[in-house]
Design a protein around this motif. Structure first.
Motif, short mmCIF file in Angstrom:
data_model
loop_
_atom_site.label_atom_id
_atom_site.label_comp_id
_atom_site.label_asym_id
_atom_site.label_seq_id
_atom_site.Cartn_x
_atom_site.Cartn_y
_atom_site.Cartn_z
N ALA A 1 0.84 -1.08 -0.10
CA ALA A 1 -0.03 0.06 0.23
C ALA A 1 0.88 1.15 -0.03
O ALA A 1 0.58 2.28 -0.64
CB ALA A 1 -0.93 -0.03 1.37
N ILE A 2 1.90 1.37 0.68
CA ILE A 2 2.89 2.31 0.78
C ILE A 2 3.46 2.59 -0.49
O ILE A 2 3.43 3.82 -1.18
CB ILE A 2 4.06 2.11 1.89
N PHE A 3 3.99 1.61 -1.28
CA PHE A 3 4.49 1.92 -2.82
C PHE A 3 3.33 2.33 -3.69
O PHE A 3 3.62 2.74 -4.53
CB PHE A 3 5.36 0.66 -3.05
N ALA A 4 2.18 1.58 -3.34
CA ALA A 4 1.09 2.22 -4.42
C ALA A 4 1.00 3.51 -4.23
O ALA A 4 0.56 4.16 -5.45
CB ALA A 4 -0.02 1.23 -4.08
N LEU A 5 0.82 4.10 -3.20
CA LEU A 5 0.77 5.51 -2.64
C LEU A 5 1.88 6.22 -3.43
O LEU A 5 1.87 7.37 -4.13
CB LEU A 5 0.87 5.88 -1.50
N LEU A 6 3.23 5.79 -3.53
CA LEU A 6 4.33 6.48 -4.06
C LEU A 6 4.48 6.39 -5.53
O LEU A 6 5.20 6.97 -6.22
CB LEU A 6 5.70 5.65 -3.34
N SER A 7 3.54 5.44 -6.23
CA SER A 7 3.42 5.34 -7.66
C SER A 7 2.04 5.75 -8.16
O SER A 7 1.86 5.12 -9.49
CB SER A 7 3.90 3.86 -8.00
N LEU A 8 1.25 6.58 -7.57
CA LEU A 8 0.04 7.01 -8.04
C LEU A 8 0.18 7.73 -9.62
O LEU A 8 1.09 8.42 -9.66
CB LEU A 8 -0.46 8.00 -7.23
N PRO A 9 -0.52 7.17 -10.31
CA PRO A 9 -0.34 7.64 -11.75
C PRO A 9 -0.43 9.03 -11.72
O PRO A 9 -1.27 9.72 -11.60
CB PRO A 9 -1.58 7.07 -12.54
N SER A 10 0.69 9.62 -12.35
CA SER A 10 0.91 11.05 -12.54
C SER A 10 1.74 11.33 -14.02
O SER A 10 2.43 10.51 -14.12
CB SER A 10 1.52 11.64 -11.30
N ARG A 11 2.03 12.52 -14.18
CA ARG A 11 2.99 12.96 -15.16
C ARG A 11 4.37 12.81 -15.00
O ARG A 11 5.27 13.24 -15.84
CB ARG A 11 2.46 14.18 -15.72
N ARG A 12 4.98 12.89 -13.31
CA ARG A 12 6.08 12.91 -13.17
C ARG A 12 6.43 11.54 -12.30
O ARG A 12 5.57 10.96 -11.55
CB ARG A 12 6.57 14.15 -12.41
N PHE A 13 7.60 10.95 -12.33
CA PHE A 13 8.00 9.86 -11.54
C PHE A 13 7.74 10.35 -9.98
O PHE A 13 8.42 11.42 -9.66
CB PHE A 13 9.43 9.52 -11.65
N GLY A 14 7.31 9.68 -9.28
CA GLY A 14 7.22 9.72 -7.62
C GLY A 14 8.48 9.51 -7.01
O GLY A 14 9.31 9.33 -7.60
N LEU A 15 8.39 9.30 -5.68
CA LEU A 15 9.34 8.91 -4.98
C LEU A 15 9.92 7.40 -5.58
O LEU A 15 11.20 7.30 -5.49
CB LEU A 15 9.01 9.01 -3.48
N PHE A 16 9.00 6.84 -5.83
CA PHE A 16 9.43 5.26 -6.01
C PHE A 16 10.43 5.40 -7.27
O PHE A 16 11.23 4.47 -7.43
CB PHE A 16 8.35 4.57 -6.52
N GLY A 17 10.13 6.12 -8.40
CA GLY A 17 10.95 6.09 -9.49
C GLY A 17 12.39 6.72 -9.26
O GLY A 17 13.45 6.18 -9.71
N GLN A 18 12.34 7.89 -8.15
CA GLN A 18 13.85 8.11 -8.12
C GLN A 18 14.52 7.06 -7.20
O GLN A 18 15.92 7.16 -7.59
CB GLN A 18 13.65 9.66 -7.39
N VAL A 19 13.94 6.41 -6.20
CA VAL A 19 14.56 5.60 -5.49
C VAL A 19 15.10 4.37 -6.32
O VAL A 19 16.23 3.84 -6.36
CB VAL A 19 14.00 5.12 -4.17
N SER A 20 14.07 3.93 -7.07
CA SER A 20 14.43 2.81 -7.94
C SER A 20 15.51 3.04 -9.02
O SER A 20 16.35 1.99 -9.39
CB SER A 20 13.11 2.37 -8.77
N ARG A 21 15.65 4.29 -9.46
CA ARG A 21 16.87 4.62 -10.42
C ARG A 21 18.10 4.41 -9.76
O ARG A 21 18.89 4.16 -10.42
CB ARG A 21 16.90 6.09 -10.61
N ILE A 22 18.16 4.64 -8.62
CA ILE A 22 19.60 4.51 -7.72
C ILE A 22 19.76 2.73 -7.39
O ILE A 22 20.72 2.28 -7.79
CB ILE A 22 19.68 5.28 -6.58
N ALA A 23 18.54 2.18 -7.19
CA ALA A 23 18.79 0.73 -7.01
C ALA A 23 18.87 0.02 -7.86
O ALA A 23 19.29 -1.14 -7.82
CB ALA A 23 17.32 0.55 -5.96
N SER A 24 18.41 0.37 -9.20
CA SER A 24 18.65 -0.53 -10.37
C SER A 24 19.84 -0.34 -11.08
O SER A 24 20.31 -0.90 -12.01
CB SER A 24 17.61 0.06 -11.27
N ASP A 25 20.81 0.50 -10.62
CA ASP A 25 22.11 0.42 -11.14
C ASP A 25 22.73 -0.93 -10.89
O ASP A 25 22.86 -1.56 -9.98
CB ASP A 25 23.39 1.44 -10.05
N PRO A 26 23.39 -1.39 -12.09
CA PRO A 26 24.19 -2.83 -12.22
C PRO A 26 24.74 -3.07 -10.77
O PRO A 26 24.90 -4.14 -10.53
CB PRO A 26 24.71 -2.89 -13.29
#
Length: 457
Positions: A116-141
């Motif tokens: 539920a927490i991550f669902a709130l962080l990824s609410l459909p919008s025109r910009r990435f929310g916090l999840f997109g920013q954190v996942s950008r760092i976490a997805s580094d090889p």
């Protein structure tokens, strides 16, 4: 006005094209066979936590329900891509670790809260929310690759030990070990010699079938008695009760971070095969569907999902990108969730065979991490991110019992879980070293290397 071509160089059947019912069913069946988590993870959880066949059956039903629900959503207007989602190893590890300490009610309840927490962080919008920013760092090889190797190392303790069966049971020891070894050979043979067929795409599934048949021929397994089980029945709502523990919520958040980040990569990869660019708001919709679907599925004992690379591979190799095919696979999974006999039958499969098949899968997870790490430039700074995180996280399994006992259950569930320790250390060290120290070192080097201005004569 631009249009997206229905056929592309990479896909012979476009995303929005329909096939005949027979072909749709055949290709959908392929996708279902590749969902290795459904066939393996409930039983592994059952062995690890000493669950009854009925309890393993509940988890299996919950997995079919969650897989079917989210796959249908992703294949429909939500994401409009041929995406199949199924149980992921990160959640299996989290459930085993937290279930052993706090019980499965708290494990699945905390998963619902984290979802539920991550669902709130990824609410459909025109910009990435916090999840997109954190996942950008976490997805580094560097982070993702090292984490996969850590998870593979942690899972090694689960796989091979099950090859011998349960102590005291008929077949315990070398008989089951030889049958497990034969199962691994079956999986390898289907993978190596299966070609571009159902045998290779469902190699682990067919390996389990062959291993189970051989075990039955040897007189060490018989069909479970399903005569008293109803043909139709709804998945059990909150089958293990409901509880929430903050340390387990953190563990589940990290599992959702791994699963969601992997899904984002699959969304972009699959869409590129159809010459499409998925808008940010649609990616958010896909993530929102994944997280909310996982909350609903966890309420019925389902294991959290991610977008399966195996199913993306089927799309690429077959050239069939029709989202109606993957929607059919989801629909079949959803139907199976309401047939209790299926869940109990899977729960009754010989555990040495499942352990052997899972060993191959766990090895694939670790090697996938090594492949990711090949993309990393291994300078001293990156070494100081991965090396301590890798050794400390795996070493957390061997802390002195007297030290662990004094920590309390909440802290113990964190520091004794290699995946948990690994994610925390990798993210912290990656942020500190590559986002904090590296820019300072680079700036200092550039100042030193900069030539001094010439003096006026």
């Amino acid at each position: 006005m631009t249009t997206t071509p229905s056929r592309t160089p990479l896909l012979s059947i476009g995303f929005d094209e329909k096939l005949s019912p027979a072909k749709t069913g055949l290709f959908g069946f392929q996708h279902l066979l590749a969902l290795t988590g459904i066939w393996l993870f409930p039983g592994i959880i059952g062995v690890s936590l000493d669950l009854s066949a009925q309890e393993v059956g509940w988890i299996t039903q919950g997995c079919f329900f969650m897989t079917g629900l989210i796959t249908i959503l992703q294949s429909s207007r939500i994401l409009q891509l041929p995406i199949v989602q199924g149980p992921t190893a990160a959640f299996m590890v989290a459930i085993i670790a937290s279930g052993a300490t706090f019980g499965l009610g708290t494990a699945f309840g905390s998963m619902m809260v984290a979802g539920a927490i991550f669902a709130l962080l990824s609410l459909p919008s025109r910009r990435f929310g916090l999840f997109g920013q954190v996942s950008r760092i976490a997805s580094d090889p560097l982070v993702f690759g090292t984490l996969f190797v850590i998870i593979g190392g942690q899972l090694a303790a689960i796989g091979l030990s099950g090859w011998f069966g349960a102590e005291g049971a008929t077949g315990y020891g070398w008989p089951f070990f030889l049958l497990s070894l034969a199962t691994v050979v079956f999986v390898m043979a289907f993978t190596i010699f299966g070609g571009n067929t159902l045998l290779r795409r469902g190699a682990i599934f067919w390996g389990i079938v062959a291993g189970t048949a051989l075990t039955a021929v040897c007189g060490l397994w018989a069909l479970p008695d399903l005569s008293e089980v109803a043909v139709i029945g709804t998945p059990q709502f909150l089958p293990f009760g409901f509880g929430v523990e903050w340390s387990v919520v953190i563990l589940m958040l990290l599992a959702f971070l791994q699963g969601g980040t992997e899904s984002m990569g699959m969304f972009r990869l699959v869409s590129s095969w159809g010459n499409r660019t998925v808008p940010i708001e649609r990616v958010n919709r896909g993530l929102f569907a994944e997280f909310t679907g996982s909350v609903a599925g966890a309420a019925f004992g389902g294991i959290g999902t991610t977008s399966y690379p195996e199913n993306a591979g089927i799309v690429r190799m077959s050239g069939v990108g029709s989202r109606y095919v993957t929607a059919t696979a989801g629909a079949v999974a959803l139907v199976l969730a309401f047939i209790p006999k299926v869940g109990l039958f899977i729960a009754g499969l010989p555990m040495p065979v499942l352990a052997a098949a899972s060993t191959v899968l766990f090895g694939v997870i670790a090697i996938s991490g090594i492949q990711m790490l090949a993309e990393v430039e291994w300078d001293d700074l990156n070494l100081m991110v991965a090396a301590p995180a890798f050794i400390i996280s795996l070493g957390s399994q061997f802390l002195p019992e007297s030290i662990v006992a004094a920590m309390g259950p909440s802290v113990e569930s964190i520091v004794t879980n290699p995946m948990m320790v690994g994610v925390i250390l990798l993210l912290a060290l990656h942020l500190l070293i590559n986002y904090g120290i590296r820019p300072l070192i680079t700036a200092r080097k550039s100042r030193v290397a900069r030539p001094l201005p010439a003096e006026d004569e």
